[in-house]
Design a protein around this motif. Sequence first.
Motif, mmCIF file in Angstrom:
data_model
loop_
_atom_site.group_PDB
_atom_site.id
_atom_site.type_symbol
_atom_site.label_atom_id
_atom_site.label_comp_id
_atom_site.label_asym_id
_atom_site.label_seq_id
_atom_site.Cartn_x
_atom_site.Cartn_y
_atom_site.Cartn_z
ATOM 1 N N ASP A 190 0.824 -1.200 0.000
ATOM 2 C CA ASP A 190 0.000 0.000 0.000
ATOM 3 C C ASP A 190 0.864 1.258 0.000
ATOM 4 N N VAL A 191 2.009 1.152 0.659
ATOM 5 C CA VAL A 191 2.913 2.297 0.792
ATOM 6 C C VAL A 191 4.357 1.809 0.664
ATOM 7 N N ILE A 192 5.145 2.522 -0.125
ATOM 8 C CA ILE A 192 6.600 2.310 -0.148
ATOM 9 C C ILE A 192 7.238 3.619 0.281
ATOM 10 N N VAL A 193 8.057 3.554 1.315
ATOM 11 C CA VAL A 193 8.786 4.732 1.802
ATOM 12 C C VAL A 193 10.274 4.513 1.580
ATOM 13 N N SER A 194 11.002 5.597 1.398
ATOM 14 C CA SER A 194 12.440 5.449 1.203
ATOM 15 C C SER A 194 13.179 6.751 1.501
ATOM 16 N N ASN A 195 14.281 6.610 2.206
ATOM 17 C CA ASN A 195 15.262 7.690 2.355
ATOM 18 C C ASN A 195 16.547 7.163 1.716
ATOM 19 N N PRO A 196 16.627 7.208 0.378
ATOM 20 C CA PRO A 196 17.762 6.599 -0.306
ATOM 21 C C PRO A 196 18.992 7.496 -0.246
ATOM 22 N N PRO A 197 20.150 6.980 -0.614
ATOM 23 C CA PRO A 197 21.328 7.848 -0.734
ATOM 24 C C PRO A 197 21.044 8.925 -1.774
ATOM 25 N N TYR A 198 21.253 10.209 -1.416
ATOM 26 C CA TYR A 198 20.900 11.255 -2.386
ATOM 27 C C TYR A 198 21.922 12.386 -2.479
ATOM 28 N N ILE A 199 23.099 12.207 -1.921
ATOM 29 C CA ILE A 199 24.120 13.245 -2.010
ATOM 30 C C ILE A 199 24.974 13.019 -3.245
ATOM 31 N N GLU A 200 25.218 14.067 -3.998
ATOM 32 C CA GLU A 200 26.064 13.945 -5.181
ATOM 33 C C GLU A 200 27.473 13.497 -4.766
ATOM 34 N N THR A 201 28.040 12.583 -5.519
ATOM 35 C CA THR A 201 29.348 12.021 -5.176
ATOM 36 C C THR A 201 30.379 13.112 -4.918
ATOM 37 N N ALA A 202 30.425 14.127 -5.769
ATOM 38 C CA ALA A 202 31.431 15.186 -5.652
ATOM 39 C C ALA A 202 31.254 16.035 -4.400
ATOM 40 N N VAL A 203 30.063 15.996 -3.822
ATOM 41 C CA VAL A 203 29.767 16.832 -2.651
ATOM 42 C C VAL A 203 30.177 16.153 -1.351
ATOM 43 N N ILE A 204 30.292 14.841 -1.354
ATOM 44 C CA ILE A 204 30.542 14.096 -0.118
ATOM 45 C C ILE A 204 31.810 14.572 0.589
ATOM 46 N N ASP A 205 32.859 14.865 -0.165
ATOM 47 C CA ASP A 205 34.118 15.307 0.440
ATOM 48 C C ASP A 205 34.012 16.677 1.104
ATOM 49 N N THR A 206 32.927 17.402 0.864
ATOM 50 C CA THR A 206 32.759 18.726 1.470
ATOM 51 C C THR A 206 31.930 18.671 2.754
ATOM 52 N N LEU A 207 31.409 17.499 3.098
ATOM 53 C CA LEU A 207 30.543 17.373 4.264
ATOM 54 C C LEU A 207 31.351 17.410 5.558
ATOM 55 N N GLN A 208 30.655 17.613 6.666
ATOM 56 C CA GLN A 208 31.299 17.575 7.978
ATOM 57 C C GLN A 208 32.061 16.268 8.151
ATOM 58 N N GLU A 209 33.162 16.351 8.891
ATOM 59 C CA GLU A 209 33.990 15.168 9.119
ATOM 60 C C GLU A 209 33.188 14.035 9.743
ATOM 61 N N GLU A 210 32.285 14.385 10.658
ATOM 62 C CA GLU A 210 31.462 13.364 11.314
ATOM 63 C C GLU A 210 30.652 12.558 10.314
ATOM 64 N N VAL A 211 30.210 13.221 9.235
ATOM 65 C CA VAL A 211 29.386 12.561 8.224
ATOM 66 C C VAL A 211 30.248 11.817 7.216
ATOM 67 N N ARG A 212 31.179 12.510 6.592
ATOM 68 C CA ARG A 212 31.927 11.901 5.473
ATOM 69 C C ARG A 212 32.876 10.799 5.916
ATOM 70 N N LEU A 213 33.312 10.824 7.173
ATOM 71 C CA LEU A 213 34.244 9.793 7.637
ATOM 72 C C LEU A 213 33.581 8.698 8.459
ATOM 73 N N HIS A 214 32.370 8.945 8.945
ATOM 74 C CA HIS A 214 31.788 7.988 9.885
ATOM 75 C C HIS A 214 30.426 7.438 9.483
ATOM 76 N N ASP A 215 29.642 8.180 8.692
ATOM 77 C CA ASP A 215 28.431 7.583 8.146
ATOM 78 C C ASP A 215 28.832 6.636 7.020
ATOM 79 N N PRO A 216 28.103 5.522 6.829
ATOM 80 C CA PRO A 216 28.476 4.589 5.746
ATOM 81 C C PRO A 216 28.358 5.266 4.386
ATOM 82 N N TYR A 217 29.398 5.152 3.594
ATOM 83 C CA TYR A 217 29.459 5.833 2.288
ATOM 84 C C TYR A 217 28.280 5.422 1.402
ATOM 85 N N ILE A 218 27.926 4.140 1.447
ATOM 86 C CA ILE A 218 26.847 3.676 0.566
ATOM 87 C C ILE A 218 25.494 4.268 0.955
#
Length: 289
Positions: A190-218
């Motif tokens: 009846d419902v499909i929900v999703s929070n998929p990966p949505y950050i552009e690859t080139a932008v990931i290196d500009t994110l906070q260290e906590e995010v780019r080094l510790h959140d799973p890249y995938i």
Amino acid sequence: MKQKTLTLKQLYKVGTVKLAEEGIEEFSLDAWYLLEYVTGVSKAMYFAEPERAVSEENADRYIDCIRRRAAHIPLQHITGEQEFMGYPFCVNEHVLIPRQDTEILVEEAIQVMRPKMKVLDMCTGSGCIVLSILKMCREKYYMTDLQGIGADVSEEALKVARENGRRLGVPVTWIQSDLFAKIPEEEKYDVIVSNPPYIETAVIDTLQEEVRLHDPYIALDGKEDGLYFYRRIISEAGKYLKTQGKLMFEIGCDQAEAVEELMKNAGYEQITVKKDLAGLDRVVYGTLQ
């Protein structure tokens, strides 16, 4: 020589100074959360007895937690927990830390849920979305007959999701799958929900260290334009949705127009965009005709 016993006030000061020196944005708040985590002391207890002595063991634990946070390890990876929709979720380096923005998706999904409905959470991660939907529908609307399925490509993420389901007492079927690859086509939702990966690859290196080094890249990488997973999910979801079923996404704040267009082209109607508390586009959903 025996180390001098520190008080709560002294230990908290040590923590705030160290985190401030290392550029932690919310150094005072994080130092407090870690003090509460280690000692179990509430703010009321702290202000009543700031000079209370802290055991050497707890002082050492606190200093170690502060050292890890000063190295920009996320607070939630140190405590192993993050609150979401008022519920405690265990987290680690294998899942995206649940964020307040995602609560908008849960709130919108709850509004369309009805008894006996079946919801699929694609890219489930910690399971916080589907578990919160089912838990809140049960507690607020007495819908105890809902079915939830959580799918993720990462088995390590699903281990976390299973533990969260166990802790919250919410039964969910967990499936390791690269998007819809292992979702049976005869199953209709009846419902499909999703929070998929949505950050552009080139932008990931500009994110906070906590995010780019510790959140799973995938869980971050939405490929070149950030829309890769929206395209795949939208192109396949129609085979798994019932007629009049809802497809609901969290999006990046600049992606509403693109995702809306993809959904229109795939035959979805009544497409709606919802903003977050900061007034930024955060959720897009539509109805399959």
